[in-house]
Design an enzyme around this catalytic site. Structure first.
Site, short mmCIF file in Angstrom:
data_model
loop_
_atom_site.label_atom_id
_atom_site.label_comp_id
_atom_site.label_asym_id
_atom_site.label_seq_id
_atom_site.Cartn_x
_atom_site.Cartn_y
_atom_site.Cartn_z
N ASP A 34 0.84 -1.10 0.18
CA ASP A 34 0.01 0.12 -0.02
C ASP A 34 0.90 1.16 0.01
O ASP A 34 0.67 2.19 -0.79
CB ASP A 34 -0.80 -0.07 1.22
CG ASP A 34 -2.13 0.91 1.21
OD1 ASP A 34 -2.42 1.35 0.13
OD2 ASP A 34 -2.82 0.90 2.15
N VAL A 129 2.04 -7.62 6.55
CA VAL A 129 1.46 -6.87 7.79
C VAL A 129 0.24 -7.64 8.33
O VAL A 129 0.17 -7.93 9.67
CB VAL A 129 1.19 -5.50 7.60
CG1 VAL A 129 0.36 -4.72 8.85
CG2 VAL A 129 2.09 -4.66 7.20
N1 AR6 Z 1 5.97 -5.57 -4.50
C1 AR6 Z 1 5.34 -6.92 -4.38
N2 AR6 Z 1 5.18 -7.22 -2.93
C2 AR6 Z 1 5.33 -6.51 -2.03
C3 AR6 Z 1 5.80 -5.04 -2.20
C4 AR6 Z 1 5.96 -4.67 -3.35
N3 AR6 Z 1 6.49 -3.23 -3.66
N4 AR6 Z 1 5.99 -4.63 -0.73
C5 AR6 Z 1 5.60 -5.62 -0.05
N5 AR6 Z 1 5.16 -6.58 -0.67
P1 AR6 Z 1 1.33 -6.14 2.92
P2 AR6 Z 1 -1.11 -7.18 3.85
C6 AR6 Z 1 4.82 -7.88 -0.22
O1 AR6 Z 1 1.98 -5.87 4.13
O2 AR6 Z 1 -0.36 -8.20 4.45
C7 AR6 Z 1 -0.54 -2.23 4.60
O3 AR6 Z 1 -0.10 -1.40 5.90
C8 AR6 Z 1 5.00 -8.55 1.34
O4 AR6 Z 1 6.29 -9.02 1.20
O5 AR6 Z 1 1.67 -5.11 1.97
O6 AR6 Z 1 -2.36 -7.52 2.98
C9 AR6 Z 1 -1.90 -1.80 4.46
O7 AR6 Z 1 -2.26 -0.37 4.54
C10 AR6 Z 1 3.80 -9.65 1.38
O8 AR6 Z 1 4.20 -10.83 0.89
O9 AR6 Z 1 -0.24 -6.54 2.87
C11 AR6 Z 1 -2.99 -2.65 5.37
O10 AR6 Z 1 -3.11 -1.93 6.41
C12 AR6 Z 1 2.60 -9.01 0.71
O11 AR6 Z 1 3.14 -7.91 -0.27
C13 AR6 Z 1 -2.06 -3.89 5.60
O12 AR6 Z 1 -0.58 -3.73 5.31
C14 AR6 Z 1 1.56 -8.58 1.42
O13 AR6 Z 1 2.28 -7.45 2.23
C15 AR6 Z 1 -2.24 -4.89 4.38
O14 AR6 Z 1 -1.40 -6.02 5.10
#
Ligand code: AR6
Length: 179
Positions: A34, A129
């Protein structure tokens, strides 16, 4: 069934019609994907999210649902904001919330198809997260996308680590789905 591709990399560098953001219900940004989407896409995306909150989504976007905005400076036409569930720990509640994780994928695919997107790129929703175990998150993601009735012809999963890529590869293999 769409063609499914698995790649390791940064979602925000994707050149696709639609990029799916792992958002939260507030739709006003956060960490993880995000944060990266809003940083790379610029302020237009947040402005559009704020407009959605002020009009059609005063209480935010419920878990499991998806909504599209423009994509600002990203190499895409749309960002589809989807809200995955928080991992509750193993047990009955996980089974209930797993359906919400599937819904986040299903609804994102439906929004992308409704927009006429030919390609859509997903992160591993809830697997950061929100704490969802990687193997389980991968199985839900692959199974749900593979079962989609009306989908963009190309669905790419853009995984941030080799480990997550391996989990998605294993899930696809287990389900007999070619990538
Ligand atoms: N490209 C691809 N994957 C990514 C990237 C990127 N740039 N950055 C992180 N990931 P998360 P959630 C991966 O935490 O669990 C936020 O604060 C990461 O390693 O982004 O759905 C939102 O505002 C993981 O495998 O999303 C919400 O409050 C995956 O993307 C909350 O986090 C998802 O991690 C959502 O949590």
């Amino acid at each position: 069934m769409p063609r499914i591709e698995l790649v390791t990399g940064d979602l925000t560098a994707e050149h696709v019609d639609a990029i799916v953001n792992a958002a939260n219900s507030a739709l006003l940004g956060g960490g993880g994907v995000d944060g990266a989407v809003h940083r790379a896409g610029g302020p237009e995306i947040l402005a559009e999210c704020r407009r959605l909150r002020a009009t059609t989504l005063p209480d935010g976007l419920p878990t499991g649902e998806a909504v599209a905005t423009g994509a600002g400076r990203l190499h895409a036409r749309w960002v589809i904001h989807a809200v995955g569930p928080v991992w509750p720990g193993p047990g009955a509640e996980a089974d209930a919330r797993r359906e919400l994780l599937a819904a986040a994928y299903r609804n994102s695919i439906a929004v992308a198809a409704g927009l006429g997107a030919a390609s859509v790129a997903f992160p591993a929703i809830s697997a950061g997260v929100y704490g969802w175990p990687a193997d389980d998150a991968a199985r839900v993601a692959i199974a749900t996308v593979a079962a989609a009735q009306t989908a963009p012809p190309l669905v790419r999963f853009v995984l941030f680590s080799q480990r997550m890529h391996d989990e998605f590869q294993a899930a696809a293999g287990h389900l007999g789905i070619e990538t």
